[in-house]
Design a protein around this motif. Structure first.
Motif: not given
Length: 697
Positions: A411-422
């Protein structure tokens, strides 16, 4: 073609089976395993759809499988069994040897089982058999034995070459009972051969009748006698040996020769590009170092890469350069070296570089698989993964070999990928951002991808307390699919077992087993449980009581004493007296034994075993519970007047079923909920052995 592999030696004890995740056909029902074996008799290989256990035995397997036994009946017979039933029992084919290792290969293609001897697969065929009702799902290879130790080494699973049809042609027409349509299809394929050019046969096993063994690495290179004889004065004749050893010759040199013989040209600046007719070539965006290495290779046939800190980056540039200019041999060597040097740190960067190149499909598929296997590391050690395109990232998330410690990580990886986490973050930080923003602003153009990726999170496997938090989060308020379709279904499943129809077969309700080591219950008092495994330092050395080795911690409701000895509960020696006495908790009498697996370990428990001590204080009502923190407990199995235990020293085991059997826990305990049958002191929990089974990490 085969590449020389690192030699690995494995000894399989009698009546056991060794399984490795890498011993797997790339395509279900189709593949070849090559290996060396050392045995007096009964070299046994098992082919099945899923990996079995160490104590697996094909005679007791109810699932579909093939078993091939080389040297059965004291090295006098060859046997093939289908689902435990003997289908082939051939006399006079003794394949094993007790004095030295011998090489074999076994190929399976849609039910056609081909067996041969020697180091080179698809040569020296010994026996073939065609299953009239083929099992096209077999994929994993198990290395087994019968009543004697068997040694294995150099075990490699290979993809079938283009000439797999040759194996079919060797099937005796009297034994083949296929449909006429299949025969016509084979005839059509043979008719197409006369339409091919010689370049189609360059280093192809198709119709080859000989091969060279080149260099010290003994690399096999197929060829065709008639083509060689028509091209020069080669000392070849139909009676010659089919294998020619050329140890002093390098592969690039032989390849260049064969390429000229079969095609009439080489590929050095003769591929029709504009630069072929120009005396001056201008190159932009090309590394001078990589280009120099490419020129050196074109003249010498060798790659001269110095061992520098920038080795990986230079090799990747060289691969892209070889692909750009069509230097096939250099490209192949770069691919080989890249695959050999893949590491957790390089998988994502290489995947980013090659995902847009059709010619690098093998590297792309390998990197996707490796990223899936090292998912935790690849999504936390750096942020390279957020640069992947949606198709590639989705392929990793859906990969069948995805290995992850928890669904929360997915779940965390999907959210980070979708928001282009910095920066690295979890769902809690995303939840805080949504308190003062909107999903459109946070996820921007990747918001539609969020809806596509969330279904790949197996929400029903998340802890109940986490599901409750997610249900009340801003994510549930702002992202419709998050709560209404995913979280709410998971909460209903955990609370009431209300999964969708067919949830037992639905992959969303199944654990990613690759994340855990499977410790399977076989029989009462066996050595397969978690506590025994901890006593071996998780498979590193001989067993020592895990309490003394400080691998686990066991506590009782009563203080440690002569008859309340924590280490006795996991001892391999029978204890006549082992008691946990009562204590007061919140004004209530409470009796329990509790196990702590340690801060870094959890278990998805599906079975547990108890043993009564020497007394007659038999338990009747108790709960078996799990906990993540040692404070909040979840009932895994409730026993109400269970009369299973009825004599001193008796073993008893129970399966854990239902939604809670999918949850991982660190702490486990057996807690009395009613008195024992001992009227004199009914609140003593008298058990002298406890073992747990399931998926451990």
């Amino acid at each position: 073609m085969m590449e020389e592999k690192e030699k690995k030696f494995l000894t399989v004890a009698p009546f056991q089976c060794a399984w490795r995740k890498d011993l797997k056909f790339r395509e279900a029902g189709r593949g070849c395993v090559a290996f060396d074996a050392f045995a007096h008799n009964d070299v046994t290989l098992v082919f099945r759809e899923n990996v079995g256990s160490q104590h697996y035995h094909y005679k007791r397997d109810d699932s579909p499988h093939y078993t091939v036994i080389l040297g059965s009946h004291r090295n006098r017979r060859l046997k093939i069994e289908v689902d435990g039933k003997t289908e082939v029992d051939v006399e006079g084919i003794g394949l094993c040897c007790s004095s030295a290792f011998q090489s074999y290969w076994i190929c399976i293609y849609d039910g056609l089982i081909s067996i041969g001897k020697g180091r080179y697969p698809f040569q020296n065929l010994v026996f073939q058999w065609l299953d009239s009702n083929p099992n096209c799902s077999v994929r994993y290879v198990g290395l087994s034995s019968w009543d004697k130790h068997v040694g294995y080494r150099n075990v490699n699973v290979l993809s079938l070459p283009q000439n797999h049809m040759l194996l079919w042609k060797q099937v005796d027409s009297g034994e083949y009972e296929g449909k006429e349509d299949s025969e016509e299809e084979l005839e059509d394929e043979q008719i197409e051969y006369d339409k091919w050019g010689l370049d189609n046969f360059l280093e192809s096993w198709e119709l080859s009748d000989m091969f060279f063994v080149v260099g010290e690495e003994e690399r096999p290179v197929p060829a065709h006698k008639v083509i060689l004889q028509a091209s020069g004065n080669f000392p070849l004749s139909p009676s010659n040996e089919n294998v020619l050893q050329l140890k002093d010759l390098t592969y690039p040199t032989l390849h260049a020769l064969l390429q000229f013989i079969y095609t009439g040209h080489t590929q050095m600046f003769t591929n029709g590009m504009r630069e072929s007719s120009s005396s001056e070539v201008s190159l932009s965006d090309v590394s001078p170092e990589a280009f120099k290495i490419m020129l050196d290779f074109m003249y010498s046939g060798e790659i001269s890469l110095e061992d520098t800190m920038d080795f990986g980056n230079l090799l990747l540039q060289l691969l892209l350069l070889a692909d750009k200019f069509g230097v096939t041999l250099l490209y192949q060597e770069c691919c080989k070296t890249l695959l050999e040097c893949l590491s957790e740190d390089s998988e994502c960067p290489i995947l980013l570089a090659v995902s847009s190149l059709p010619s690098c499909k093998l590297i792309e598929e390998t990197c996707v698989r490796k990223c899936a296997m090292h998912f935790d590391y690849c999504t936390t050690a750096s942020l390279d993964f957020i640069l992947l395109d949606d198709t590639t990232f989705s392929s990793i998330i859906q990969h069948q070999e995805l290995t992850v410690t928890s669904e929360e990580r997915v779940l965390n990886a999907i959210l980070m990928w979708c928001m282009r986490a910095k920066e690295l973050c979890g769902w809690e930080m995303v939840d805080e951002l949504l308190a003062n923003s909107t999903a459109d602003l946070i996820f921007q153009e990747r918001l539609p991808s969020l809806s596509d990726l969330l279904p790949f999170v197996r929400f029903p496997l998340l802890p109940y307390h986490l599901l409750q938090k997610l249900g009340q989060s801003n994510l549930s308020k702002h992202v419709h699919i998050f709560y209404n379709i995913q979280v709410r279904e998971a909460i209903n499943y955990v609370e009431f077992g209300l999964g969708r129809a067919g949830s037992d077969q639905n992959i969303r309700f199944q654990h990613r087993r690759s994340s855990y080591k499977e410790l399977q219950y076989i029989y009462d008092g066996d050595s397969n449980g978690v506590l025994y495994f901890a006593g071996t330092s998780y498979g590193e050395h001989q067993w020592v009581n895990p309490v003394l080795a400080k691998r686990i911690t066991i506590t009782a409701s009563s203080p440690t004493s002569r008859y309340t000895d924590p280490k006795a509960l996991v001892s391999r020696t029978y204890q006549g007296t082992c008691i946990a006495g009562p204590r007061m908790e919140d004004g209530n009498k409470c009796v329990w034994w509790m196990i702590d697996l340690g801060q870094d370990h959890q278990l998805v428990c599906n079975y547990y075993t108890l043993r009564q001590d020497g007394s007659r204080a038999y338990i009747r009502s108790w709960n078996f519970q799990g906990s993540l923190d040692g404070k909040t407990w979840t009932n895994l199995r409730v026993h109400e007047y269970d009369q299973t235990i009825c004599k001193p020293g008796q073993f008893a085991s129970w399966a854990i079923t239902g939604p809670n059997s999918l949850l991982p826990f660190r702490f486990f305990r057996v807690v009395l909920t009613g008195p024992t049958v001992d009227a004199s002191d009914p609140w003593n929990l008298c058990i002298c052995y406890l073992e747990l089974y399931g998926f451990f990490r």
